[in-house]
Each structure stands twice: as structure tokens, then as C-alpha cells.
Write a protein that holds these residues in place. Structure first.
Motif, PDB file in Angstrom:
ATOM      1  N   ARG A 205      49.875  34.192  34.286  1.00 20.98           N
ATOM      2  CA  ARG A 205      49.936  32.508  33.996  1.00 20.98           C
ATOM      3  C   ARG A 205      50.835  31.741  34.540  1.00 20.98           C
ATOM      4  O   ARG A 205      50.575  30.567  34.968  1.00 20.98           O
ATOM      5  N   LEU A 228      44.722  31.209  36.181  1.00 20.88           N
ATOM      6  CA  LEU A 228      45.913  31.256  36.855  1.00 20.88           C
ATOM      7  C   LEU A 228      45.994  29.646  37.129  1.00 20.88           C
ATOM      8  O   LEU A 228      46.061  29.031  38.427  1.00 20.88           O
ATOM      9  N   LEU A 231      48.452  28.187  40.160  1.00 26.42           N
ATOM     10  CA  LEU A 231      48.129  28.685  41.338  1.00 26.42           C
ATOM     11  C   LEU A 231      48.385  27.614  42.395  1.00 26.42           C
ATOM     12  O   LEU A 231      47.426  26.561  42.154  1.00 26.42           O
TER      13      LEU A 231
END
Length: 988
Positions: A205, A228, A231
Motif C-alpha cells: 500500500r 496501490l 503509486l
């Protein structure tokens, strides 16, 4: 007493250095230091805090050791782990070698360990996971093999794990998903077994960067990747991923760059992309995506949108014009249709627009350069109509304009002809009219002008002759009148002049022999008169000469025999006199028909004086004697061959399978008669090279390949480590060079197969190979302008192989010995015995069974992966550039275990650019030399993805040689992230 005194005097020096300094000296003892980077590490100092690469805290305790790019070599210095307060070790970009046999459990205080770009081998030490406080582990660019240690799943504080560019051959393990602290995970460019992406990676995460390109991945992108949420960079390019792009990825609200190119993804782009509010670059090219481009994508503040080579259909939404930060829009090679948004470019600083090869129609939007930033306008192969917008006259930033294969009409706005920075202007295959404006004199940077297949009229302005950078001018199939301006003879860089199918009159300009780079001259179907200039015969690289269907008169200059032509057409003129002997052969007949006054030994061109009977029967008696002589000669040859074969004293030669690829003025017998030891000019692993000079003074080079496994001793000298088989190499070279027509590729005249060897007949290159010239006593003859020209010529030859051949060709053995030099030091790429034909450059790789290439030139990834693509050639060419700049061999005992690439990199870091430049070169060129050196360093980047394509290399070399032009900064690989790549298709 004296001994005690000496001991007392030396004691303070021996005991002055603290314990940490003693540990460092122990570490130094195990390292090679060829460049003296550790010369400041001396036992007489009290503290090591002022030593190179050492950083101490406020209490003079060693906190960091940074010896990056210092050239040190040897095993990992384990004594560093004894420094109790050390938190960071950086030994990147050196020659640290062997396996790491250190128990890293002793390095408990280390938070950052960087051993990237070294020569480490073996398995990754599992004990690294015992460094409980480790935050950063960078091992990329080594030769580690095997699996990722299972113990890595035990990391609890690791934030950055970089293992890219190794030989890891297991799979990407699911336990990496247990390292919840990870922010950066880089696993790209390994030899992983084909495997699927583990859904457990979606548990990371805190992940910000995920780079797993070129890693043998297949299957679908896990939906868990939508978790995610932090990201910023997702790069899964160059794999075999399939299925659709998960809609869950729309939850990546912080994403900046998405790289999914070169996979097999299908379906439509996912809904919800409007959540990607920070997205600047999306590249989903070279997949199997379908459907329309969602309107929500067009509202994003993209800098680059690359969706080419997919199957997109539908209209381009008007909402894309509202994208305020739109910088690049590349949508070529799709099935998009409709009109371009009329407001496109009005609200953004649009730099690049490429919509080529679609089904767009209507007018070109007038606001494309409204904010003065447009550099590339590419709209090839559509159905655009109407006029070229007058607003483009003021677009001073334009560099490339390609509007060919459309339905544009009307006159070209006058000032467009003279835009100062345009180097490529392609308006061909339209319905444009009017004349070429005199303002073209302002186009100082113009190198390619193509206006063929239009309705242009009027005369050619003499101002074109002032465009000293012009290399190609094509204006065929128009209605141009008047004379060819005399000023054209000043175009010293002109390689192609195509003015066929017009209404030109007058004579071919005198002084045309000054165009030393002219490769193609086509003036057919005009109204030209006068004589053919004798100077045409002195054009050293002319390949194509077509003067047919004019009113030229007089005799054919005998100097045309000096040319090595692929095409000669002088038909349908008013020429008279004798045909030059070289061309007075029946297979040149079509080159001269339609000239009633010509005479020569070609049937139907010049009737005899003895009547019909003489013509019909005069050949019989000579033919009888000729036939009898041939029978006698054949009988003698057969007898001698059998006798010699029986005695096994000397192998004879029987010609078979003679193949020519050009019109020749010699036969196989002329070749065989001259293959004796007196004519040997070189030898290699597969045979010998002969110089053959014919009676007319023409010379050719003949490579004689042995049919068996014969190896010459020169193979070791040449450094070949390849799997070249004579039969395969012969067939590859014939199939490759037999089809290639380019001024910077050596020409294969013909080939033949004998009983015991094979012959390849090439054009003769008087100055031999670049390697022999550069690294011999003659190296001083190669001044910098000559070396620069050689580099540019070779780059253009390789660019042709990679980008213009269909299918593309990868040479696989680029080196200075395979670059040949003509009498003017023009360069030709040669030796295609291990070349490989691919279905598409940039679209993938192919694994070879054995390494091919030469020591010092082999790309790092090729040496240990056996994967080959065009990036391998680019690395090898980069080494050639470094040779030209430094004057040094690619492998030299002086470098130790390094090669030229690493030696240059280390020397630049320690001493600067001037210390690597060949001292034989004039220092007044140093600024330009350093720019070319930088191109070579880009080409030899350790990661293939960071090497520019050959088209870009050619352009960078051209810019580097333009000494009076403002310096152009190449696009950095890290524009958005360290993984930015050049577009796979570039409409040059």
C-alpha cells in the motif's frame, strides 16, 4: 639506544589513526585502485573524516562511505561492516566482482546499501535480510542469478528494493507483497521464467514506483493493483501481458506515468480514468486495444498520450482541445476518423502532434501553434483537405512538418517555405499549387524538402542553392518550368535530387561535379537539352542516374564508366556516338534505347553496314571456333581438377551459382584468375580478402569464405566470440546485402559458390577499415572533421537498417573493423555475416543460442542474456564513437579488467572530458568532440531502454556537429521518471 629512539618517533604516527580509520585501511588493502581514488586514505592521519568518500557526523564517527564511480575493483570490502556507526555504503558503478560471501548480519546499522552497476555474480546473499534497519537495497546492473531469497519477505523497514538488470532466473515471488514498507520495487530486465504477476503485490500500500518491464510476464494485470493508491509510476512494458486493463486501476489517483506498451492487452481503455488527475504520460502502444478513446481521458492534463499501433476506432473528442497542459499528442497508426477539434492547441502549449495513418478529414486546425510551442506536425496518410493554415507562417518553433498523402489544395503560405528551424518539410502527394516562394532562403536548417506529386508551377528559385544543409530535394510530378538554377551546384550536402516529370528546360548545370555527396540524380521526363556534363562521371557516390526522356544531345561521356551505378537510364534523348565500352553490353540495352545516333555492340541500337545477310550469318564461324575453344578449355579444366583432387595436392575451383545484384562489367572468370596470394589484403576467421583489379582499372574486393571449419589465427586477434558458420554467414550476407541500397552500406556486386569455397564480391574501399586506420600509425591522418563524418555516415547506415528496411535488420557485429572507408573517407557499414532480420525493430527481442560479436563491443545484456535487438547495435556503435573520440582500442591492457566504456566513464568522473580526448586531435574542436562523446555515452547506457534509437542518434550527431547553432539538450530519460523511453515509432 638508537633503535629505541626510532621506535619512539614512529609510535605517534602508528597509533594516531583511530580504530575506524584502521578498518578502512583494511578495506583498502583488499581493493584495486587503478585511478588512485583512495590515495588520500593514509595511516598518518588522526581521523579519516577528510578522506575521499568518507562522511562523519558531528562526533567524528564515520556515517557514510561513498566510493561511487571511482574505478575501485575487487571483492566486497567486508571490513566496512565493522564500522559501528556506518549507515550508508555506496560502491555503485565500479568493478566490485566475485560473489558476495559476507554475513551481512554484522552490518546492523546500515540503512542504505548500493552495489549497483558492478560485476557481482552468484546468488543474492540471503543474510541481507538480517540487516534489521535496512531501508534501501540497490543491487541492479550486476550478474546475480538464481532466485530472489525467500528471506527477503522478512524485511520490515525496507523502502527501496532495486534488482533490475541482473540474471535472476526464478519467478517474481509472492512474498515480496509482505514488505509493506516498500515504496520502490524495481525488478525489470531479468531472466525470470515465464510467470504471472502475483496479486499479493497489491498489498504494497506504500508503493510509489513499480517497474517490472521486460520480465517474461504473461497473464492479466491483477485487479489488486488498484489498491496501490500511492503509486506514481507503473511500468509493466515489454512483456506478454494479456486481457483487459483492470477498471480498478482508475483508483490510482496519484499516478503520473503509466507504461504498458509492447504487450498483448486487449479490450477497451477502462472507465474512470478521469480520476487520474495527475497523469502526465500514458503509453499503451503496441497492444491489441480496441474501441474509442474515452472523452474523460481528453480532459486530463497530459503531457504525452501515446496510443499508436492499436485498433482504436471512433472520433477524436472535441473535449481534448480543453486539455490545458497537453504537450504531446501521438495517435498515429490507428483507425481514428472525423475532424480534428477546431480548438486543438488553443489552450495548451502543444509541442508535438502526430495523427498519421488514420482516417481524419476536414481542414487542419488553425490554432495548433497558438501558443508558439509546436515543433512537430505529423499528419501523413489521412484525408485532410483545404488550405494549409496561414497561422503556421508565424510558427517559428516548427522543426518537422509532414503533411504528405492527404488532399490539401491551394497555395502554401509564403513564409512557411522559410521557417528558420524546420529541417524536414514534406508536402508530397497532395493537390497543392502555386510556386516555391523566394522566402525559402530563410530555411537555414532545412535538410529534406519533398513536394513531389502536386501541382506546383513556376521556376525553381535560385535561393534554394543557399540552403547549405539541404540533403534531399524531391519535386517530381509537378508543373515546374524554367532552368535548373546554377546555384544548385553549391549544395555540398545534397545526396538526392529528384526533379523528374516536370517541364524543366535548359542544360544540366555545369559544375555538378562539386556535389560530392550526390547519391541520386533523377531528371527524367523534362525538356532538358545540351550535353551530359562530363563532371557527372566524377561523382564518387552516385548510385542512381536517370536522364531519360529529355532532349539531351552529343556523346555519352566516357567518364560515366567511373560510376558504380545501381540504375542508369539515358534512353529517349538525342545522344549520338559510341557507347562507353563498360556499358556496351546487351543487359544495358534499355538504358540507351530511343537514341538513334548511338552505336555499340548492342543489338538493335546501331545497324551494321554489310546488309541483312552479314548481320544474320556473320556470327556463325566465330561462334564455331568459340564453342570448340570452350569445349577444349572445359575438358582441360575438368581433367586438371580431377587430377589435383586425386593427388590431394591442391584444391581446385569450380564456379557454380553465380549471382549478381548490379549490372557488372566483369565475369566470374575475371575474379577467379586474380585470387592469388599476391593480392591478399586481409584475412579473418572465415577466409581471406583479395583486391582484384581488372583491365579497365576498376577494382573490387573479394571475400573468400572457406567451406569447412577452417579458422584463421586472426580470429583471436580480432576478438571474435561468435557462432559464425561459413555457410550461414555466406547466405545471411547474400540475402541481406543483395537487397540493400544505401550510400552508407557496402555494396555487394555479386557472389558465387565454388566447390570448396564461396566468394563475395564487394566494392573496393581504398582506405580499408576504420579500425585499421584509427589504431595504426595512420591514425593521425584522421582529423576531427573526418572522424565526425565517419561517425555520421555509419550512424545513417545503421539507421537505414533499423528503421527503413522492411523487415528491419540488426547487424549484431558493429565495430570499427566492420566500418570501411572509401577514397574520400566516406564510411560504409560492412560484414553482415551474423546479421539478423526481425519482424519489427523495437517490438521485441530474440534469443540467440550463442554469443555473437566482438570483445569490447558486446552490449552488457547481450553477453549474459543472449537476447538481441537493435539496442545491441546501438551499444556497439556507441563504442565506435568512443574509439573515434579517444583513439583507443575497445579493450586495452591499460584498462585492466575494464573496457573502453568503463574507462571513459571513470576518467570523466575523475579528470574531466579533455583527458579522454585523443591528443592527436586539434583542441579547437573540443567543444564539438565532447558533444559527440556524450552521444556515445548515451548509446552505451547499461540499460537498453535508455539508449536512443538510431534515428535519434543521427539527429543528435547532426546537432552536435552544428557548431554555430544553439546547443540542443536531448530529452532526458528521467523526464517524468527514470524509465522514460523514446517512442517506438518515429515518423522521420
Amino acid at each position: 639506544m638508537i633503535l629505541l629512539l626510532l621506535l619512539f618517533l614512529s609510535l605517534p604516527h602508528a597509533l594516531s589513526l583511530n580504530q575506524e580509520g584502521l578498518y578502512l585501511l583494511k578495506a583498502k588493502e583488499g581493493l584495486d585502485d587503478p585511478f588512485g581514488a583512495l590515495s588520500s586514505w593514509k595511516a598518518r592521519d588522526e581521523l579519516p573524516c577528510n578522506w575521499k568518500g568518507i562522511v562523519c557526523d558531528s562526533l567524528n564517527r564515520i556515517n557514510s562511505v561513498n566510493l561511487s564511480s571511482t574505478g575501485v575493483a575487487g571483492p566486497f570490502p567486508s571490513f566496512l561492516c565493522r564500522l559501528p556507526f556506518l549507515s550508508s555504503i555506496d560502491l555503485s558503478n565500479n568493478s566490485i566482482d566475485s560473489s558476495v560471501a559476507v554475513d551481512f548480519g554484522a552490518c546492523q546499522h546500515i540503512k542504505s546499501l548500493n552495489l549497483s552497476d558492478n560485476l557481482l555474480v552468484g546468488s543474492i546473499p540471503a543474510s541481507l535480510s538480517r540487516i534489521s534497519d535496512l531501508r534501501e537495497l540497490v543491487l541492479s546492473g550486476n550478474n546475480f542469478s538464481g532466485e530472489i531469497p525467500a528471506s527477503f519477505g522478512e524485511f520490515r523497514r525496507l523502502e527501496r528494493l532495486c534488482l533490475a538488470g541482473n540474471l535472476l532466473d526464478g519467478t517474481i515471488p509472492s512474498f515480496l507483497g509482505n514488505i509493506s514498507s516498500l515504496k520502490v520495487l524495481e525488478l525489470a530486465y531479468n531472466l525470470f521464467r515465464p510467470s504471472q504477476l502475483s496479486p499479493e503485490l497489491g498489498n504494497l500500500r506504500n508503493l510509489e514506483v513499480l517497474w517490472i518491464s521486460n520480465s517474461n510476464l504473461f497473464g492479466e494485470i491483477p485487479a489488486s493493483f488498484g489498491q496501490l493508491t500511492l503509486l506514481t509510476n507503473l511500468d509493466l512494458s515489454s512483456n506478454q501481458l494479456n486481457g483487459s486493463i483492470p477498471s480498478s486501476l482508475s483508483g490510482l489517483s496519484r499516478i503520473v506515468q503509466i507504461e504498458l506498451y509492447s504487450n498483448s492487452l486487449s479490450g477497451e481503455l477502462p472507465a474512470g480514468m478521469s480520476n487520474w488527475t495527475r497523469l502526465l504520460r500514458l503509453d499503451a502502444s503496441m497492444n491489441k486495444l480496441e474501441g474509442p478513446i474515452p472523452e474523460e481521458l481528453c480532459g486530463l492534463q497530459l503531457e504525452s498520450l501515446s496510443l499508436y499501433q492499436n485498433r482504436f476506432e471512433g472520433f477524436l473528442p472535441e473535449s481534448i482541445a480543453g486539455s490545458k497542459n497537453l504537450y504531446e499528442l501521438r495517435l498515429f497508426d490507428n483507425r481514428l476518423r472525423g475532424r480534428l477539434p477546431s480548438e486543438l492547441g488553443k489552450n495548451s502549449r502543444l509541442n508535438t502532434l502526430d495523427v498519421s495513418s488514420n482516417h481524419f478529414f476536414g481542414e487542419i486546425p488553425a490554432n495548433l501553434c497558438a501558443n508558439g510551442a509546436l515543433e512537430e506536425l505529423l499528419m501523413i496518410k489521412n484525408s485532410f483537405s483545404g488550405n494549409i493554415p496561414a497561422s503556421l507562417e508565424k510558427c517559428q518553433t516548427l522543426r518537422r512538418v509532414r503533411l504528405s498523402y492527404n488532399q490539401l489544395s491551394g497555395e502554401v503560405p509564403p513564409e512557411i517555405w522559410g521557417l528558420p528551424h524546420v529541417y524536414l518539410l514534406d508536402l508530397s502527394v497532395n493537390s497543392l499549387s502555386g510556386h516555391i516562394s523566394n522566402s525559402i532562403s530563410g530555411a537555414h536548417n532545412l535538410s529534406s524538402l519533398s513536394i513531389s506529386s502536386n501541382q506546383f508551377s513556376g521556376s525553381l528559385p535560385s535561393e534554394i542553392g543557399s540552403l547549405r544543409n539541404l540533403g534531399e530535394f524531391s519535386a517530381s510530378q509537378n508543373k515546374i518550368t524554367g532552368k535548373i538554377p546554377q546555384t544548385f551546384v553549391h549544395l555540398s550536402k545534397l545526396s538526392s535530387l529528384i526533379l523528374s516529370n516536370n517541364e524543366l528546360s535548359g542544360e544540366v548545370p555545369a559544375g555538378i561535379e562539386s556535389l560530392k555527396q550526390l547519391n541520386e540524380l533523377r531528371l527524367a521526363n523534362n525538356k532538358l537539352s545540351g550535353n551530359i556534363p562530363d563532371g557527372i562521371g566524377s561523382l564518387p557516390v552516385l548510385n542512381y542516374l536517370d536522364l531519360s526522356a529529355n532532349s539531351l544531345s552529343g556523346e555519352i561521356p566516357f567518364s560515366l564508366q567511373n560510376l558504380k551505378l545501381n540504375l542508369l537510364n539515358l534512353s529517349y534523348n538525342r545522344l549520338s556516338g559510341d557507347i562507353p565500352p563498360l556499358y556496351a553490353k546487351k543487359y544495358f540495352r534499355d538504358s540507351f534505347v530511343g537514341n538513334p545516333g548511338l552505336c555499340g555492340e548492342i543489338d538493335g541500337l546501331c545497324p551494321g553496314n554489310g546488309g541483312t545477310v552479314n548481320l544474320e550469318y556473320s556470327w556463325i564461324l566465330p561462334s564455331i571456333f568459340t564453342l570448340a575453344g570452350i569445349v577444349l578449355i572445359v575438358g582441360v579444366v575438368l581433367f586438371c581438377w580431377k587430377y589435383k583432387n586425386f593427388k590431394k595436392n591442391k584444391k581446385g575451383m569450380v564456379i557454380s551459382k553465380w549471382r549478381s545484384f548490379h549490372k557488372l562489367g566483369f565475369s566470374e572468370v575475371d575474379i577467379v584468375d586474380c585470387l592469388n596470394e599476391d593480392n591478399v589484403i586481409g584475412s579473418g576467421s572465415a577466409g581471406k580478402v583479395y583486391k582484384v583489379v581488372f583491365a579497365n582499372g576498376e577494382a573490387v574486393a573479394v571475400k573468400k569464405l572457406w567451406g569447412g571449419s577452417k579458422k584463421d589465427t586472426d580470429s583471436e586477434k580480432d576478438g571474435l566470440e561468435n557462432d559464425r558458420v561459413d555457410k550461414d554467414g555466406f547466405e545471411i550476407e547474400v540475402e541481406t546485402l543483395g537487397k540493400i541500397r544505401h550510400k552508407n552500406i557496402v555494396r555487394l556486386w555479386c557472389c558465387c559458390n565454388t566447390g570448396y569455397c564461396k566468394l563475395l564480391v564487394y566494392e573496393y574501399m581504398p582506405n580499408g577499415s576504420l579500425g585499421d586506420m584509427l589504431h595504426s600509425s595512420k591514425g593521425g591522418l584522421l582529423d576531427w572533421p573526418t572522424r565526425y563524418k565517419i561517425a555520421l555516415d555509419a550512424a545513417e547506415g545503421l539507421s537505414y537498417l533499423h528503421h527503413d528496411c522492411v523487415p528491419p535488420i540488426v547487424h549484431r557485429d558493429v565495430k570499427s573493423n566492420n566500418i570501411l572507408l572509401d577514397g574520400e573517407f566516406g564510411a560504409r557499414v560492412a560484414d553482415f555475416g551474423v546479421a539478423k532480420v526481425f519482424q519489427g525493430v523495437g517490438k521485441g527481442e530474440e534469443s540467440m543460442s550463442v554469443i555473437v560479436g566482438s570483445r569490447g563491443y558486446i552490449a552488457p545484456e547481450y553477453a549474459y542474456t543472449l537476447r538481441v535487438n537493435e539496442k545491441s547495435d546501438i551499444y556497439s556503435f556507441g563504442v565506435v564513437i568512443l574509439e573515434l573520440v579517444t583513439g583507443r582500442l575497445p579493450v586495452d591492457p591499460e584498462f585492466g579488467e575494464k573496457d573502453l566504456v568503463k574507462w571513459v566513464s571513470a576518467s570523466l568522473d575523475q579528470k574531466g572530458g579533455e583527458h579522454v580526448i585523443d591528443p592527436r586531435l586539434d583542441c579547437s574542436f573540443n567543444e564539438e568532440i565532447v558533444r559527440v562523446l556524450n552521444v556515445g555515452l548515451l548509446c552505451t547506457n547499461a540499460l537498453p531502454i535508455n539508449r536512443p534509437p538510431m534515428r535519434r542518434v543521427v539527429k543528435m550527431l547532426q546537432e552536435a556537429g552544428a557548431r554555430n547553432k544553439p546547443k540542443t539538450t536531448a530529452k532526458k530519460d528521467g523526464k517524468l521518471s527514470p524509465y522514460y523511453h523514446e517512442d517506438a515509432s518515429n515518423h522521420v
